[in-house]
Design a protein around this motif. Structure first.
Motif, PDB file in Angstrom:
ATOM      1  N   GLY A   9       0.869  -1.180   0.000  1.00  0.00           N
ATOM      2  CA  GLY A   9       0.000   0.000   0.000  1.00  0.00           C
ATOM      3  C   GLY A   9       0.905   1.229   0.000  1.00  0.00           C
ATOM      4  O   GLY A   9       2.130   1.133  -0.149  1.00  0.00           O
ATOM      5  N   LEU A  16       6.805  -7.708   0.236  1.00  0.00           N
ATOM      6  CA  LEU A  16       5.911  -8.872   0.149  1.00  0.00           C
ATOM      7  C   LEU A  16       4.475  -8.382   0.251  1.00  0.00           C
ATOM      8  O   LEU A  16       4.109  -7.712   1.229  1.00  0.00           O
ATOM      9  N   GLY A  37      -1.359  -1.224  -3.941  1.00  0.00           N
ATOM     10  CA  GLY A  37      -2.271  -0.125  -3.603  1.00  0.00           C
ATOM     11  C   GLY A  37      -3.014  -0.318  -2.299  1.00  0.00           C
ATOM     12  O   GLY A  37      -3.442   0.653  -1.687  1.00  0.00           O
ATOM     13  N   GLY A  46      -9.363   4.783  -0.977  1.00  0.00           N
ATOM     14  CA  GLY A  46      -9.011   6.196  -0.808  1.00  0.00           C
ATOM     15  C   GLY A  46      -9.533   7.054  -1.945  1.00  0.00           C
ATOM     16  O   GLY A  46      -9.262   6.787  -3.113  1.00  0.00           O
ATOM     17  N   ARG A 104       1.136 -14.020   1.037  1.00  0.00           N
ATOM     18  CA  ARG A 104       0.486 -13.707   2.328  1.00  0.00           C
ATOM     19  C   ARG A 104       1.408 -14.087   3.471  1.00  0.00           C
ATOM     20  O   ARG A 104       1.755 -15.256   3.637  1.00  0.00           O
ATOM     21  N   VAL A 119      -1.464 -12.983  12.282  1.00  0.00           N
ATOM     22  CA  VAL A 119      -0.096 -13.408  11.952  1.00  0.00           C
ATOM     23  C   VAL A 119       0.614 -13.794  13.258  1.00  0.00           C
ATOM     24  O   VAL A 119       0.463 -13.110  14.275  1.00  0.00           O
ATOM     25  N   GLN A 145     -18.984  -1.437  -0.262  1.00  0.00           N
ATOM     26  CA  GLN A 145     -19.410  -0.564  -1.366  1.00  0.00           C
ATOM     27  C   GLN A 145     -19.965  -1.372  -2.532  1.00  0.00           C
ATOM     28  O   GLN A 145     -19.484  -2.474  -2.816  1.00  0.00           O
ATOM     29  N   ASP A 186     -12.037  -1.099   7.339  1.00  0.00           N
ATOM     30  CA  ASP A 186     -11.652   0.051   6.526  1.00  0.00           C
ATOM     31  C   ASP A 186     -10.549   0.810   7.250  1.00  0.00           C
ATOM     32  O   ASP A 186      -9.436   0.348   7.344  1.00  0.00           O
ATOM     33  N   GLY A 214       2.000   2.460   8.485  1.00  0.00           N
ATOM     34  CA  GLY A 214       0.594   2.301   8.110  1.00  0.00           C
ATOM     35  C   GLY A 214      -0.228   3.411   8.724  1.00  0.00           C
ATOM     36  O   GLY A 214       0.162   3.999   9.738  1.00  0.00           O
ATOM     37  N   GLU A 215      -1.367   3.710   8.088  1.00  0.00           N
ATOM     38  CA  GLU A 215      -2.190   4.848   8.533  1.00  0.00           C
ATOM     39  C   GLU A 215      -2.542   4.771  10.008  1.00  0.00           C
ATOM     40  O   GLU A 215      -2.656   5.786  10.676  1.00  0.00           O
ATOM     41  N   GLY A 234      -5.605   8.974   6.933  1.00  0.00           N
ATOM     42  CA  GLY A 234      -5.844   8.451   5.592  1.00  0.00           C
ATOM     43  C   GLY A 234      -4.558   8.328   4.782  1.00  0.00           C
ATOM     44  O   GLY A 234      -3.512   7.913   5.282  1.00  0.00           O
ATOM     45  N   MET A 235      -4.631   8.707   3.511  1.00  0.00           N
ATOM     46  CA  MET A 235      -3.472   8.564   2.620  1.00  0.00           C
ATOM     47  C   MET A 235      -2.295   9.398   3.125  1.00  0.00           C
ATOM     48  O   MET A 235      -1.146   8.966   3.060  1.00  0.00           O
TER      49      MET A 235
HETATM   50  C1  LIG Z   1     -13.557   3.228   1.235  1.00  0.00           C
HETATM   51  C2  LIG Z   1     -12.361   4.019   1.619  1.00  0.00           C
HETATM   52  C3  LIG Z   1     -12.357   5.393   1.437  1.00  0.00           C
HETATM   53  C4  LIG Z   1     -11.264   6.143   1.812  1.00  0.00           C
HETATM   54  N1  LIG Z   1     -11.258   7.487   1.548  1.00  0.00           N
HETATM   55  C5  LIG Z   1     -10.145   8.199   1.827  1.00  0.00           C
HETATM   56  C6  LIG Z   1     -10.053   9.567   1.432  1.00  0.00           C
HETATM   57  O1  LIG Z   1     -10.949  10.123   0.784  1.00  0.00           O
HETATM   58  N2  LIG Z   1      -8.931  10.240   1.769  1.00  0.00           N
HETATM   59  C7  LIG Z   1      -7.900   9.646   2.446  1.00  0.00           C
HETATM   60  O2  LIG Z   1      -6.899  10.304   2.726  1.00  0.00           O
HETATM   61  N3  LIG Z   1      -7.949   8.360   2.788  1.00  0.00           N
HETATM   62  C8  LIG Z   1      -9.032   7.617   2.495  1.00  0.00           C
HETATM   63  N4  LIG Z   1      -9.069   6.290   2.804  1.00  0.00           N
HETATM   64  C9  LIG Z   1      -7.977   5.715   3.602  1.00  0.00           C
HETATM   65  C10 LIG Z   1      -6.723   5.416   2.799  1.00  0.00           C
HETATM   66  O3  LIG Z   1      -7.066   4.720   1.628  1.00  0.00           O
HETATM   67  C11 LIG Z   1      -5.819   4.568   3.673  1.00  0.00           C
HETATM   68  O4  LIG Z   1      -5.616   5.218   4.916  1.00  0.00           O
HETATM   69  C12 LIG Z   1      -4.443   4.321   3.075  1.00  0.00           C
HETATM   70  O5  LIG Z   1      -4.530   3.931   1.731  1.00  0.00           O
HETATM   71  C13 LIG Z   1      -3.767   3.245   3.920  1.00  0.00           C
HETATM   72  O6  LIG Z   1      -2.492   2.946   3.423  1.00  0.00           O
HETATM   73  P1  LIG Z   1      -1.593   1.936   4.246  1.00  0.00           P
HETATM   74  O7  LIG Z   1      -0.351   1.747   3.493  1.00  0.00           O
HETATM   75  O8  LIG Z   1      -1.509   2.353   5.653  1.00  0.00           O
HETATM   76  O9  LIG Z   1      -2.450   0.570   4.310  1.00  0.00           O
HETATM   77  P2  LIG Z   1      -2.887  -0.405   3.122  1.00  0.00           P
HETATM   78  O10 LIG Z   1      -3.159   0.344   1.894  1.00  0.00           O
HETATM   79  O11 LIG Z   1      -3.975  -1.244   3.668  1.00  0.00           O
HETATM   80  O12 LIG Z   1      -1.588  -1.293   2.889  1.00  0.00           O
HETATM   81  C14 LIG Z   1      -1.328  -2.450   3.630  1.00  0.00           C
HETATM   82  C15 LIG Z   1      -0.937  -3.543   2.673  1.00  0.00           C
HETATM   83  O13 LIG Z   1      -0.646  -4.731   3.414  1.00  0.00           O
HETATM   84  C16 LIG Z   1      -1.137  -5.829   2.673  1.00  0.00           C
HETATM   85  N5  LIG Z   1      -1.341  -6.966   3.572  1.00  0.00           N
HETATM   86  C17 LIG Z   1      -2.274  -7.128   4.526  1.00  0.00           C
HETATM   87  N6  LIG Z   1      -2.134  -8.314   5.129  1.00  0.00           N
HETATM   88  C18 LIG Z   1      -1.072  -8.926   4.536  1.00  0.00           C
HETATM   89  C19 LIG Z   1      -0.427 -10.182   4.717  1.00  0.00           C
HETATM   90  N7  LIG Z   1      -0.828 -11.070   5.645  1.00  0.00           N
HETATM   91  N8  LIG Z   1       0.638 -10.483   3.939  1.00  0.00           N
HETATM   92  C20 LIG Z   1       1.099  -9.610   2.996  1.00  0.00           C
HETATM   93  N9  LIG Z   1       0.500  -8.401   2.773  1.00  0.00           N
HETATM   94  C21 LIG Z   1      -0.559  -8.072   3.543  1.00  0.00           C
HETATM   95  C22 LIG Z   1      -2.433  -5.314   2.093  1.00  0.00           C
HETATM   96  O14 LIG Z   1      -2.868  -6.097   1.014  1.00  0.00           O
HETATM   97  C23 LIG Z   1      -2.056  -3.907   1.705  1.00  0.00           C
HETATM   98  O15 LIG Z   1      -1.596  -3.828   0.385  1.00  0.00           O
HETATM   99  C24 LIG Z   1     -10.146   5.511   2.411  1.00  0.00           C
HETATM  100  C25 LIG Z   1     -10.123   4.135   2.566  1.00  0.00           C
HETATM  101  C26 LIG Z   1     -11.208   3.386   2.154  1.00  0.00           C
HETATM  102  C27 LIG Z   1     -11.129   1.885   2.266  1.00  0.00           C
END
Ligand SMILES: Cc1cc2nc3c(=O)[nH]c(=O)nc-3n(C[C@H](O)[C@H](O)[C@H](O)COP(=O)(O)OP(=O)(O)OC[C@H]3O[C@@H](n4cnc5c(N)ncnc54)[C@H](O)[C@@H]3O)c2cc1C
Length: 511
Positions: free
Chosen positions: A39, A59, A66, A83, A295, A333, A357, A456, A483-484, A492-493
């Motif tokens: 992500g 990984l 994404g 997001g 995974r 895990v 959704q 979420d 992570g967020e 968020g992002m």
């Molecule tokens: C419906 C929705 C609407 C949103 N709207 C907004 C918005 O308008 N504005 C905003 O700023 N933010 C928004 N967000 C939040 C934003 O998308 C997230 O906060 C951000 O993308 C999180 O990034 P991250 O890297 O922390 O987590 P993630 O993107 O979840 O990355 C974590 C990664 O770890 C991987 N993973 C999980 N478990 C395992 C495993 N066991 N082994 C290997 N890989 C694994 C996942 O597949 C993922 O790719 C929204 C989110 C959602 C779902």
């Protein structure tokens, strides 16, 4: 996509094409650092560590990059399942877009030029906004009766939130506010009926007001404020802030129409042709390998090394591991040794909001037949219906997004996806008979049922800020966290990028 592209950028191509990619070609030796998750936070961490000379292996459990940024590229208008929008206070996201040569499109002018508003449906009944103030289903009191259900809680928070602070919202000085939002609203005169309609319905944090901390709400609220309201999910529809135009009493001045021009400088940003283009561009810049469909099932760490095992049985070793997985999935895990008790409790119990959704495409614009806005706010299974307008003209509706949130999401999830889709179409046709036979579900996703998200966005439940927050991102031997859910001053992002910045410094200091 030709064959060469697939070979050269296999991980990225697979992500887009939905193909599998499990080949490992890391070259010689172990990586310095393993990053779990592709992500935004994991990718940004991997790129930063590489820029600082480390060899990194990413990984990823899914067959795409994404994470919670997920674009439906094959649905008209490429709507977002995850997001949605960035805003003025998203400095790190804006810089990342520039670094990765991804264009940001400002949707604000289009949204303001085209504010169609949204219809209110309560108990299956359409209530014209002008009738809401005197309607028997309106549970609010006094002046609050003039507020639409979606504006009521915000109004209360604006008037009574005990502090506004992005950096130190979690400080001990505010600990007394680590109570439930329900307790806070009740203390300000709200009845259960008001809270149920004005907060729990189409909820943004928690499943009900009982399971979200006021501190969490205060932080999120202030984050919205510094972003001038631009990141609410409504912002992509133009329906945001559309207040009910109550029929003015005789002799009163007419209610002003909402502005049709965006305030100067307001950013309601999205990445051109789909937000997932940003993580795809980031993944393309990685020098090391990114393995999809991998995974992670176990993590072992000590003071100088890390070992990561995937469900395939494949084992990877490095000097350190950075975990970007949401705690909702990390809790499945095996971590050895266990993190200290408070951090372990955080991993096991941190809250996540359920959201499901459905993305609908209409064969004909039925809203022209029944004369209503295609967007709706309902207290039924449809939850929020947001018209996505990403066509050639400002007002062309390219798809409709149905957001089931909180308890509503848990309910539709329990039906199973196929029955849930049938329910959504049936409910749509019941509320809007003009849509009969015209809607198809072009995409659907349950974030709670998604094994790589299991919810979420993260939320602090009452008492969790005081008890757990400080322990969440603490390095555990050679296991580091991003992570967020680990961000402190943004959400968020942007929070994902904030966390990548912190964890990169931690890793560079340790390895
Ligand atoms: C419906 C929705 C609407 C949103 N709207 C907004 C918005 O308008 N504005 C905003 O700023 N933010 C928004 N967000 C939040 C934003 O998308 C997230 O906060 C951000 O993308 C999180 O990034 P991250 O890297 O922390 O987590 P993630 O993107 O979840 O990355 C974590 C990664 O770890 C991987 N993973 C999980 N478990 C395992 C495993 N066991 N082994 C290997 N890989 C694994 C996942 O597949 C993922 O790719 C929204 C989110 C959602 C779902």
């Amino acid at each position: 996509m030709n064959r060469r592209e697939f070979v050269v950028t296999s991980a990225v191509s697979a992500a887009v094409a939905g193909l599998s990619n499990t080949a490992y070609s890391a070259g010689s030796g172990d990586p310095d650092v393993i990053v779990i998750g592709a992500g935004l936070s994991g990718l940004e961490t991997a790129l930063t560590l590489e820029e600082n000379g480390l060899k990194v292996l990413v990984l990823e459990g899914r067959n795409r990059v994404g994470g919670r940024v997920f674009t439906l590229f094959d649905v008209p208008g490429h709507p977002e399942v995850g997001g949605n929008t960035i805003a003025n206070a998203y400095g790190r996201c804006i810089a990342a877009a520039a670094r990765n040569k991804v264009e940001i499109v400002n949707l604000a002018p289009r949204l303001f030029a085209n504010r169609a508003g949204q219809e209110l449906f309560i108990g299956g009944e359409r209530i014209p906004l002008k009738d809401w103030v005197n309607h028997p289903r309106n549970p609010f009191a006094g002046e609050q009766r003039k507020l639409a259900p979606w504006a009521w809680a915000d109004d209360l928070f604006k008037k009574h939130m005990p502090f506004r602070d992005l950096e130190n919202w979690h400080d001990a000085a505010h600990a007394q506010y680590d109570i439930s939002v329900h307790e806070f609203l009740t203390a300000h005169g709200a009845t259960d009926a008001m809270i149920k309609l004005g907060f729990d319905t189409n909820i943004a944090y928690g499943t009900t007001s009982h399971d979200v901390s006021l501190l969490q709400q205060a932080f999120a609220d202030h984050w919205q404020t510094v972003n001038r309201g631009a990141i609410s999910a409504f912002s992509r529809t133009g329906a945001s802030n559309q207040m009910p135009a109550a029929t003015p009493p005789a002799g009163a001045p007419p209610v002003a129409a909402p502005p049709t021009a965006a305030p100067p400088g307001l950013l309601v940003g999205a990445f051109k042709s789909g937000n997932q283009n940003l993580p795809i561009a980031m993944a393309k810049r990685l020098k090391g390998d990114l393995l999809l469909n991998c995974r992670v099932s176990a993590i072992e760490v000590d003071a100088s090394s890390a070992k990561v095992t995937c469900s395939s049985g494949r084992v990877y070793r490095a000097k350190a591991v950075v975990c970007s997985m949401p705690f909702s999935t990390l809790r499945h895990v095996a971590i050895d040794p266990l993190p200290e008790p408070v951090q372990h409790k955080a991993i096991q119990t941190l809250g996540y909001i359920p959201i499901t959704q459905f993305h609908l495409v209409a064969k004909k614009p039925f809203w022209l037949s029944d004369g209503m806005s295609p967007s709706m706010w309902t207290d039924g299974p449809l939850g929020l219906v947001l018209a996505q307008k990403f066509g050639k003209t400002d007002d062309e509706v390219t798809s409709l997004t149905v957001w089931a949130r909180g308890l509503n999401a848990l309910y539709v999830d329990r039906l199973g996806m196929e029955d849930a889709k049938r329910l959504i179409i049936a409910e749509f046709e019941r509320l809007r008979p003009a849509s009969k036979g015209l809607l198809t579900v072009a995409g659907a996703h349950s974030w709670a049922a998604d094994p790589f998200a299991a919810g979420d966005w993260a939320i602090f439940q009452p008492g969790q800020v005081r008890e757990l927050r400080a322990a969440i991102a603490k390095p555990h031997q050679r296991l580091f966290f991003c992570g967020e859910h680990t961000s402190v001053g943004s959400r968020g992002m942007e929070g994902a990028f904030e966390s990548a910045e912190r964890v990169s410094l931690e890793v560079l200091g340790a390895v």
